[in-house]
Design a protein around this motif. Structure first.
Motif, PDB file in Angstrom:
ATOM      1  N   GLN A 115      50.493  42.364  61.693  1.00  0.00           N
ATOM      2  CA  GLN A 115      49.524  41.308  61.396  1.00  0.00           C
ATOM      3  C   GLN A 115      50.200  39.937  61.396  1.00  0.00           C
ATOM      4  O   GLN A 115      49.674  38.973  61.960  1.00  0.00           O
ATOM      5  N   ALA A 116      51.376  39.841  60.782  1.00  0.00           N
ATOM      6  CA  ALA A 116      52.098  38.559  60.733  1.00  0.00           C
ATOM      7  C   ALA A 116      52.492  38.107  62.138  1.00  0.00           C
ATOM      8  O   ALA A 116      52.375  36.921  62.467  1.00  0.00           O
ATOM      9  N   MET A 117      52.923  39.025  62.979  1.00  0.00           N
ATOM     10  CA  MET A 117      53.288  38.667  64.354  1.00  0.00           C
ATOM     11  C   MET A 117      52.056  38.190  65.129  1.00  0.00           C
ATOM     12  O   MET A 117      52.130  37.210  65.875  1.00  0.00           O
ATOM     13  N   LYS A 118      50.930  38.856  64.926  1.00  0.00           N
ATOM     14  CA  LYS A 118      49.696  38.433  65.601  1.00  0.00           C
ATOM     15  C   LYS A 118      49.261  37.042  65.156  1.00  0.00           C
ATOM     16  O   LYS A 118      48.659  36.298  65.934  1.00  0.00           O
ATOM     17  N   LEU A 119      49.561  36.694  63.910  1.00  0.00           N
ATOM     18  CA  LEU A 119      49.196  35.374  63.388  1.00  0.00           C
ATOM     19  C   LEU A 119      50.180  34.285  63.823  1.00  0.00           C
ATOM     20  O   LEU A 119      49.945  33.116  63.572  1.00  0.00           O
ATOM     21  N   GLY A 120      51.290  34.691  64.454  1.00  0.00           N
ATOM     22  CA  GLY A 120      52.180  33.696  65.032  1.00  0.00           C
ATOM     23  C   GLY A 120      53.518  33.470  64.362  1.00  0.00           C
ATOM     24  O   GLY A 120      54.185  32.473  64.656  1.00  0.00           O
ATOM     25  N   CYS A 121      53.950  34.370  63.488  1.00  0.00           N
ATOM     26  CA  CYS A 121      55.267  34.158  62.897  1.00  0.00           C
ATOM     27  C   CYS A 121      56.350  34.314  63.971  1.00  0.00           C
ATOM     28  O   CYS A 121      56.151  34.989  64.978  1.00  0.00           O
ATOM     29  N   SER A 122      57.481  33.689  63.744  1.00  0.00           N
ATOM     30  CA  SER A 122      58.581  33.716  64.708  1.00  0.00           C
ATOM     31  C   SER A 122      59.564  34.840  64.436  1.00  0.00           C
ATOM     32  O   SER A 122      60.409  35.127  65.279  1.00  0.00           O
ATOM     33  N   GLY A 123      59.468  35.454  63.273  1.00  0.00           N
ATOM     34  CA  GLY A 123      60.373  36.546  62.933  1.00  0.00           C
ATOM     35  C   GLY A 123      60.048  37.101  61.565  1.00  0.00           C
ATOM     36  O   GLY A 123      59.310  36.494  60.787  1.00  0.00           O
ATOM     37  N   ILE A 124      60.625  38.271  61.285  1.00  0.00           N
ATOM     38  CA  ILE A 124      60.439  38.935  59.994  1.00  0.00           C
ATOM     39  C   ILE A 124      61.801  39.405  59.515  1.00  0.00           C
ATOM     40  O   ILE A 124      62.537  40.047  60.263  1.00  0.00           O
ATOM     41  N   VAL A 125      62.127  39.054  58.276  1.00  0.00           N
ATOM     42  CA  VAL A 125      63.385  39.470  57.663  1.00  0.00           C
ATOM     43  C   VAL A 125      63.052  40.141  56.342  1.00  0.00           C
ATOM     44  O   VAL A 125      62.282  39.602  55.544  1.00  0.00           O
TER      45      VAL A 125
END
Length: 141
Positions: A115-125
């Motif tokens: 969901q976060a990637m679909k909303l446009g985040c650049s990365g997840i840590v």
């Protein structure tokens, strides 16, 4: 201007003696836990090319700080009061700024990552990761 100043300018390429400061990555830390914000701030203070320009404890404050400070990178927790990280991410993306958002989370819910990637985040840590990975992620986005 003294003769020494004239000589230094004449010897410099193109007649200019300009020393540029290296650019620093401006970071906003958004997490509802003060100890997390403090720990990340201390970690980033050790890096010469990274500057913490602000902090936020909820989604509403995060969006306001992005508008005010125009950071290069936001480290954004997903689960915060007043407005969660998903809503804050969506609002930040609608601002059409150069700001990149890295989600920093303790969640192991892969649906949240998608969901976060679909909303446009650049990365997840993940918060369970090493500090080095957080710094590398900031530099890469």
């Amino acid at each position: 201007m003294s003769d020494g100043d004239t000589q230094a300018i004449e010897e410099a390429p193109f007649g200019l003696a300009i020393k540029e400061e290296p650019s620093r990555i401006r970071v906003l830390i958004a997490d509802d836990h003060p100890v997390v914000r403090e720990g990340i701030r201390k970690l980033l203070s050790l890096e010469e090319d990274v500057e913490v320009v602000g902090e936020a404890e909820d989604g509403e404050t995060t969006v306001a700080q992005v508008e005010k400070l125009d950071p290069d990178v936001v480290l954004l927790d997903l689960r915060m009061p007043r407005q969660d990280g998903f809503a804050a991410l969506q609002r930040i993306q609608k601002m059409a700024r150069k700001t990149r958002v890295i989600i920093i989370t303790a969640s192991d819910d892969k649906n949240e990552y998608v969901q976060a990637m679909k909303l446009g985040c650049s990365g997840i840590v993940l918060k369970q990761t090493s500090g080095d990975l957080i710094v590398k992620s900031i530099r890469r986005v």
